[in-house]
Design a protein around this motif. Structure first.
Motif, PDB file in Angstrom:
ATOM      1  N   PRO A 263       0.817  -1.210   0.000  1.00 52.98           N
ATOM      2  CA  PRO A 263       0.000   0.000   0.000  1.00 52.98           C
ATOM      3  C   PRO A 263       0.853   1.264   0.000  1.00 52.98           C
ATOM      4  O   PRO A 263       1.852   1.361   0.710  1.00 52.98           O
ATOM      5  CB  PRO A 263      -0.806  -0.117   1.300  1.00 52.98           C
ATOM      6  N   LEU A 264       0.434   2.219  -0.789  1.00 54.09           N
ATOM      7  CA  LEU A 264       1.049   3.543  -0.830  1.00 54.09           C
ATOM      8  C   LEU A 264      -0.016   4.547  -0.428  1.00 54.09           C
ATOM      9  O   LEU A 264      -1.173   4.438  -0.833  1.00 54.09           O
ATOM     10  CB  LEU A 264       1.550   3.882  -2.237  1.00 54.09           C
ATOM     11  N   GLY A 265       0.339   5.523   0.370  1.00 56.48           N
ATOM     12  CA  GLY A 265      -0.670   6.488   0.789  1.00 56.48           C
ATOM     13  C   GLY A 265      -0.080   7.598   1.623  1.00 56.48           C
ATOM     14  O   GLY A 265       1.131   7.840   1.611  1.00 56.48           O
ATOM     15  N   TYR A 266      -0.945   8.270   2.377  1.00 60.36           N
ATOM     16  CA  TYR A 266      -0.493   9.420   3.155  1.00 60.36           C
ATOM     17  C   TYR A 266      -0.639   9.156   4.650  1.00 60.36           C
ATOM     18  O   TYR A 266      -1.402   8.294   5.079  1.00 60.36           O
ATOM     19  CB  TYR A 266      -1.259  10.684   2.756  1.00 60.36           C
ATOM     20  N   LEU A 267       0.100   9.928   5.421  1.00 62.20           N
ATOM     21  CA  LEU A 267       0.008   9.841   6.870  1.00 62.20           C
ATOM     22  C   LEU A 267       0.309  11.187   7.492  1.00 62.20           C
ATOM     23  O   LEU A 267       1.039  11.998   6.934  1.00 62.20           O
ATOM     24  CB  LEU A 267       0.975   8.784   7.415  1.00 62.20           C
ATOM     25  N   HIS A 268      -0.298  11.426   8.648  1.00 59.78           N
ATOM     26  CA  HIS A 268      -0.003  12.608   9.450  1.00 59.78           C
ATOM     27  C   HIS A 268      -0.229  12.257  10.913  1.00 59.78           C
ATOM     28  O   HIS A 268      -0.838  11.238  11.240  1.00 59.78           O
ATOM     29  CB  HIS A 268      -0.849  13.813   9.028  1.00 59.78           C
ATOM     30  N   HIS A 269       0.270  13.096  11.799  1.00 60.20           N
ATOM     31  CA  HIS A 269       0.165  12.840  13.230  1.00 60.20           C
ATOM     32  C   HIS A 269      -1.241  13.161  13.715  1.00 60.20           C
ATOM     33  O   HIS A 269      -1.802  14.209  13.393  1.00 60.20           O
ATOM     34  CB  HIS A 269       1.184  13.695  13.987  1.00 60.20           C
ATOM     35  N   ARG A 270      -1.808  12.252  14.499  1.00 58.79           N
ATOM     36  CA  ARG A 270      -3.166  12.453  15.002  1.00 58.79           C
ATOM     37  C   ARG A 270      -3.259  13.671  15.925  1.00 58.79           C
ATOM     38  O   ARG A 270      -4.310  14.298  16.024  1.00 58.79           O
ATOM     39  CB  ARG A 270      -3.630  11.211  15.769  1.00 58.79           C
ATOM     40  N   GLY A 271      -2.175  13.991  16.600  1.00 58.68           N
ATOM     41  CA  GLY A 271      -2.211  15.079  17.565  1.00 58.68           C
ATOM     42  C   GLY A 271      -1.894  16.439  16.982  1.00 58.68           C
ATOM     43  O   GLY A 271      -1.850  17.430  17.717  1.00 58.68           O
ATOM     44  N   ARG A 272      -1.674  16.518  15.683  1.00 56.65           N
ATOM     45  CA  ARG A 272      -1.294  17.781  15.053  1.00 56.65           C
ATOM     46  C   ARG A 272      -2.493  18.422  14.370  1.00 56.65           C
ATOM     47  O   ARG A 272      -3.252  17.755  13.659  1.00 56.65           O
ATOM     48  CB  ARG A 272      -0.192  17.548  14.027  1.00 56.65           C
ATOM     49  N   THR A 273      -2.661  19.724  14.597  1.00 57.81           N
ATOM     50  CA  THR A 273      -3.699  20.475  13.890  1.00 57.81           C
ATOM     51  C   THR A 273      -3.171  20.798  12.504  1.00 57.81           C
ATOM     52  O   THR A 273      -2.183  21.531  12.352  1.00 57.81           O
ATOM     53  CB  THR A 273      -4.049  21.774  14.632  1.00 57.81           C
ATOM     54  N   LEU A 274      -3.806  20.272  11.487  1.00 58.09           N
ATOM     55  CA  LEU A 274      -3.306  20.424  10.126  1.00 58.09           C
ATOM     56  C   LEU A 274      -3.563  21.823   9.593  1.00 58.09           C
ATOM     57  O   LEU A 274      -4.599  22.432   9.849  1.00 58.09           O
ATOM     58  CB  LEU A 274      -3.963  19.400   9.211  1.00 58.09           C
ATOM     59  N   SER A 275      -2.621  22.314   8.817  1.00 57.70           N
ATOM     60  CA  SER A 275      -2.786  23.601   8.154  1.00 57.70           C
ATOM     61  C   SER A 275      -3.824  23.488   7.042  1.00 57.70           C
ATOM     62  O   SER A 275      -4.174  22.387   6.598  1.00 57.70           O
ATOM     63  CB  SER A 275      -1.446  24.057   7.567  1.00 57.70           C
ATOM     64  N   GLY A 276      -4.294  24.632   6.578  1.00 58.91           N
ATOM     65  CA  GLY A 276      -5.211  24.632   5.444  1.00 58.91           C
ATOM     66  C   GLY A 276      -4.584  23.998   4.221  1.00 58.91           C
ATOM     67  O   GLY A 276      -5.239  23.288   3.464  1.00 58.91           O
ATOM     68  N   ALA A 277      -3.265  24.218   4.015  1.00 55.35           N
ATOM     69  CA  ALA A 277      -2.576  23.634   2.870  1.00 55.35           C
ATOM     70  C   ALA A 277      -2.555  22.113   2.959  1.00 55.35           C
ATOM     71  O   ALA A 277      -2.796  21.421   1.967  1.00 55.35           O
ATOM     72  CB  ALA A 277      -1.149  24.180   2.795  1.00 55.35           C
ATOM     73  N   ALA A 278      -2.287  21.586   4.147  1.00 58.22           N
ATOM     74  CA  ALA A 278      -2.273  20.127   4.314  1.00 58.22           C
ATOM     75  C   ALA A 278      -3.651  19.535   4.063  1.00 58.22           C
ATOM     76  O   ALA A 278      -3.786  18.477   3.438  1.00 58.22           O
ATOM     77  CB  ALA A 278      -1.786  19.761   5.714  1.00 58.22           C
ATOM     78  N   ARG A 279      -4.690  20.221   4.529  1.00 55.85           N
ATOM     79  CA  ARG A 279      -6.049  19.704   4.318  1.00 55.85           C
ATOM     80  C   ARG A 279      -6.419  19.711   2.840  1.00 55.85           C
ATOM     81  O   ARG A 279      -7.120  18.817   2.359  1.00 55.85           O
ATOM     82  CB  ARG A 279      -7.047  20.516   5.141  1.00 55.85           C
ATOM     83  N   ARG A 280      -5.943  20.723   2.110  1.00 58.40           N
ATOM     84  CA  ARG A 280      -6.213  20.755   0.671  1.00 58.40           C
ATOM     85  C   ARG A 280      -5.483  19.622  -0.050  1.00 58.40           C
ATOM     86  O   ARG A 280      -6.026  19.004  -0.963  1.00 58.40           O
ATOM     87  CB  ARG A 280      -5.783  22.099   0.084  1.00 58.40           C
ATOM     88  N   MET A 281      -4.248  19.337   0.366  1.00 54.69           N
ATOM     89  CA  MET A 281      -3.521  18.229  -0.248  1.00 54.69           C
ATOM     90  C   MET A 281      -4.206  16.899   0.060  1.00 54.69           C
ATOM     91  O   MET A 281      -4.339  16.030  -0.814  1.00 54.69           O
ATOM     92  CB  MET A 281      -2.079  18.210   0.260  1.00 54.69           C
ATOM     93  N   ILE A 282      -4.657  16.724   1.285  1.00 55.35           N
ATOM     94  CA  ILE A 282      -5.359  15.499   1.656  1.00 55.35           C
ATOM     95  C   ILE A 282      -6.650  15.350   0.853  1.00 55.35           C
ATOM     96  O   ILE A 282      -7.020  14.251   0.441  1.00 55.35           O
ATOM     97  CB  ILE A 282      -5.631  15.473   3.169  1.00 55.35           C
ATOM     98  N   ALA A 283      -7.336  16.459   0.597  1.00 56.36           N
ATOM     99  CA  ALA A 283      -8.560  16.397  -0.212  1.00 56.36           C
ATOM    100  C   ALA A 283      -8.256  15.867  -1.610  1.00 56.36           C
ATOM    101  O   ALA A 283      -9.014  15.055  -2.162  1.00 56.36           O
ATOM    102  CB  ALA A 283      -9.209  17.776  -0.287  1.00 56.36           C
ATOM    103  N   LEU A 284      -7.136  16.300  -2.203  1.00 60.00           N
ATOM    104  CA  LEU A 284      -6.739  15.781  -3.513  1.00 60.00           C
ATOM    105  C   LEU A 284      -6.412  14.295  -3.434  1.00 60.00           C
ATOM    106  O   LEU A 284      -6.786  13.516  -4.318  1.00 60.00           O
ATOM    107  CB  LEU A 284      -5.529  16.555  -4.031  1.00 60.00           C
TER     108      LEU A 284
END
Length: 307
Positions: A263-284
């Motif tokens: 599997p290939l995919g994305y990951l981020h820390h559960r305890g981190r508040t994501l920036s707007g830029a990170a949320r836009r990348m995750i949406a893509l």
């Protein structure tokens, strides 16, 4: 303090007229007068002198004027910054990707992202998947798009987006191609060229062998799959590569075995508040995942390894 009253105050001070201020603000003159009265009551100061048709600032009004401008400017700047969360995005995005994902999977998404959000400063780092995991864990990276670990850390939110089907391959002149009754034990008698010892992909292969009581004979290692592909093509050993990388320079080995899935995919820390830029990348990335159908819905999809 009511910012609408401050805006009305500035309009009257700058136009020298309640009626002109009302026109500027698209309000009635009584509405402007009421806002000024509220502000004067709040401050306990008369802000304007009204002599005949002339409107002039009192001493208190003169003192308030520069501060009112500062307050409204700060409010406007804050509003713009907060609008980045759900509107136009700016700021910085620290993103890591592995060389394979960065070359073969991510480019269309990066192109779409930079076109849609030109104000984002992208800090893109090419790292081994294992290094990217550590960067997200220690907070130096906000987001990673990599090969996913068989057993991800519980502090990480991990989401598969693509699934690589791995195939055993060798060069076109390798003796394994003509071996009768080819099985995994025969591969154990020949040199292999594989990713490094601590990589997720190598773990998939070595555990596949271990379940049959076999060991892999590693001749050379590199974490660059394009280099492994070259090594295989010139006959330095057999390897395991994503099916999408197989070309005329190598041959899939006719082994019968359950699918090896990576599997290939994305990951981020559960305890981190994501920036707007990170949320836009995750949406893509989520749109890409949806387009891939139902093959990428869990984190434990390696062939039997993680179950």
């Amino acid at each position: 303090m009511d910012t609408q009253s401050l805006i009305a105050f500035l309009a009257v001070a700058e136009t020298g007229s309640f009626s002109l201020a009302a026109e500027r603000l698209h309000l009635t003159q009584p509405a402007v007068s009421k806002r000024i009265a509220v502000l004067e009551e709040l401050l306990g100061q008369r802000l304007f002198d009204r002599i005949q048709r002339r409107v002039t600032l009192t001493d208190g009004g003169q003192r308030l004027l520069p501060r009112a401008r500062q307050i409204i400017t700060m409010v406007d700047e804050t509003r713009r910054e907060l609008s980045d969360i759900d509107g136009e995005v700016g700021g910085r995005l620290s993103l890591a990707t592995s060389h394979h994902v960065g070359l073969h999977r991510l480019p269309p998404l990066l192109k779409a992202f930079t076109q849609r959000h030109p104000n984002v400063h992208m800090e893109l780092r090419f790292l081994d998947s294992e290094q990217a995991y550590q960067g997200v864990l220690d907070g130096s990276l906000e987001l990673a798009v990599v090969t996913l670990a068989p057993s991800p850390h519980q502090s990480l939110l991990v989401q598969p987006v693509w699934i690589d089907r791995l195939r055993y391959v060798c060069g076109p002149e390798h003796p394994l191609l003509t071996a009768p009754g080819l099985d995994l034990s025969m591969l154990a008698d020949f040199d292999a060229v594989l990713p490094g010892e601590q990589t997720f992909t190598r773990t998939i292969v070595t555990e596949h062998f271990a379940r049959q009581g076999l060991k892999v004979r590693i001749a050379m290692s590199t974490n660059y799959l394009e280099t492994l592909k070259m090594m295989v093509s010139i006959g330095l050993g057999w390897s395991v590569l994503p099916e999408t990388m197989i070309d005329e320079g190598m041959r899939p080995l006719p082994l019968v075995h359950p699918p090896l899935l990576r599997p290939l995919g994305y990951l981020h820390h559960r305890g981190r508040t994501l920036s707007g830029a990170a949320r836009r990348m995750i949406a893509l990335l989520e749109r890409e995942r949806a387009a891939n159908g139902s093959t990428a819905h869990g984190t434990s999809v390696h062939e039997g390894v993680n179950k």
